[in-house]
Design an enzyme around this catalytic site. Structure first.
Site, PDB file in Angstrom:
ATOM      1  N   CYS A  91       0.826  -1.215  -0.120  1.00 31.67           N
ATOM      2  CA  CYS A  91      -0.071   0.063   0.034  1.00 31.67           C
ATOM      3  C   CYS A  91       0.695   1.305   0.098  1.00 31.67           C
ATOM      4  CB  CYS A  91      -0.913  -0.022   1.311  1.00 31.67           C
ATOM      5  SG  CYS A  91      -2.095  -1.422   1.194  1.00 31.67           S
ATOM      6  N   HIS A 359      -8.982   3.412  -2.350  1.00 30.13           N
ATOM      7  CA  HIS A 359      -7.646   3.122  -2.196  1.00 30.13           C
ATOM      8  C   HIS A 359      -7.082   2.342  -3.144  1.00 30.13           C
ATOM      9  CE1 HIS A 359      -4.089   1.798  -0.360  1.00 30.13           C
ATOM     10  NE2 HIS A 359      -4.341   0.913   0.480  1.00 30.13           N
ATOM     11  N   CYS A 389      -0.190   2.378   6.785  1.00 27.50           N
ATOM     12  CA  CYS A 389      -0.198   1.101   7.128  1.00 27.50           C
ATOM     13  C   CYS A 389       0.276   0.067   5.886  1.00 27.50           C
ATOM     14  CB  CYS A 389      -1.268   0.463   7.746  1.00 27.50           C
ATOM     15  SG  CYS A 389      -2.805   0.336   6.862  1.00 27.50           S
TER      16      CYS A 389
END
Length: 403
Positions: A91, A359, A389
């Site tokens: 991510c 996202h 994260c």
């Protein structure tokens, strides 16, 4: 060392990551090339204008495989003498691209880079590349692997966040995102996606659900309870790792977790001399970058230790930061960050986040850096911190300051 500056930061709108999403027919290379072309045109770049294009994307298979960064360069109007580097830090891939570029400049390896990322989640589904930590039993057992949704619920259980806490944060994310779009806060950075005839495919984040309220969220079932409690029973794995917990409280739903979307973002980073040479005005200095490894089971707590690390490295404290972008992968991630640093929500994700707008894995890190910069300028503040994260237990962060 040479300072690294942000000269421009742009992104596409985010399309729903489904077959009926507006960007589903757009390839990863085409969407990426659109960002590269926009940076080239907006900043009047010519020839070998940057040292490299560093591009994050998480699911590196099919059209997103084979060094997508180089494919994007060749698909774009950039000079073919510019190479490309595809990277994957899950991510945080888009942020890591920016951080790597900045540190290359600081170390003297080139005057300028384009960095960012892309993820077409409607075309290349998350997890379709496989992952040894998830599919190799010998690794999964040794690391007490559980899926991210279970990890988010572990955070909620460990740190005392309720379903109501998570839903309230989600409702506020939706409200802030709608208000930001209505007020034009994203106008400076949004690059509409056009087809080959120049017609607009998408010019607004389409995942948002501004009608969301506590009642509608309260009607949603837990997204991860079944995989935790029934088959394959990941709660039992978690409780072996954390025996002090009696049970896992499954508070996360599709409404208080980040949305699956398509999107891309890019940042033009260069030295002060580069700006002087090409007549570009720097918008911010990349003051510090950091990354860290964390517990791979609870997995998503990385923003807390990496923020401690980046503040220590920068010789700063939390009160020196004016604004925060903490990726809303799940509500509990942001709730834990605010709890750990006693940061008021009024300073965090002030224009909404990934719960409202989605996202796109490989792009989000670059997106939130750009969003942070725009908001620092709009609100006349000086210093901001962006953090995410990361799967498998990691964290990444970037501190920028206006110039």
């Amino acid at each position: 060392m040479t300072d690294a500056y942000i000269y421009d930061a742009i992104r596409t709108p985010r399309g729903k990551g489904r077959q009926d999403g507006s960007l589903h027919e757009v390839t990863s290379s085409y969407l990426s090339a659109g960002i590269l072309n926009a940076l080239k045109d907006r900043n009047k770049l010519k020839g070998h204008a940057v040292e490299d294009v560093i591009w994050g994307n998480v699911t590196q298979v099919k059209e997103q495989g084979g060094c997508l960064a180089r494919t994007a360069v060749l698909t774009s109007n950039l000079d073919q003498s510019i190479p490309g580097l595809a990277i994957n830090r899950f991510c945080a891939s888009g942020m890591e691209a920016v951080n790597l570029a900045a540190n290359q400049i600081k170390g003297g390896a080139g005057e300028a880079y384009i960095a960012g990322g892309v993820e077409m989640m409607s075309r290349v589904p998350m997890g379709s590349d496989g992952a040894a930590i998830a599919v190799d039993p010998s690794i999964a057992m040794d690391t007490y692997f559980v899926p991210q949704g279970i990890s988010a619920d572990i955070i909620a259980t460990e740190y005392g966040f309720s379903r109501s806490d998570a839903d309230a944060l989600a409702v506020e994310s939706q409200r802030r995102a709608k208000a930001a779009w209505d007020a034009g806060h994203f106008r400076k950075s949004i690059v509409p996606v056009l087809d080959q005839n120049g017609l607009t495919i998408l010019d607004t984040d389409e995942y948002m659900r501004p009608q969301t309220d506590m009642h509608s969220l309260g009607a949603l079932n837990s997204a991860f309870q079944a995989m935790g409690e029934v088959m394959p029973g990941f709660d039992k794995v978690a409780l072996m790792k954390y025996p002090h917990l009696e049970r896992i409280n499954h508070i996360h739903t599709a409404g208080n977790s980040s949305g699956i979307v398509d999107g891309a973002a890019g940042v033009l980073i260069g030295s002060k001399e580069y700006g002087n040479k090409y007549g570009l005005t720097p918008r911010a200095r990349i003051r510090q970058t950091a990354k860290i490894g964390t517990d791979p089971t609870i997995m998503l707590t990385g923003p807390v230790p990496v923020t401690h690390k980046i503040l220590l490295d920068a010789r700063m404290n939390i009160k020196d930061i004016d604004l925060f972008e903490v990726n809303e992968a799940f509500s509990s991630v942001v709730l834990r960050f605010m709890q750990a640093f006693k940061v008021d929500h009024s300073l965090v994700n002030v224009n909404g986040g990934s719960i409202a707008m989605g996202h796109p894995l490989g792009a989000t890190g670059a997106i939130i850096i750009g969003t942070l910069l725009d908001e620092l300028e709009r609100s006349d503040k000086e210093v901001g911190l962006a953090t995410l994260c990361i799967a498998s237990g990691m964290g990444a962060a970037t501190i920028i300051e206006r110039v």
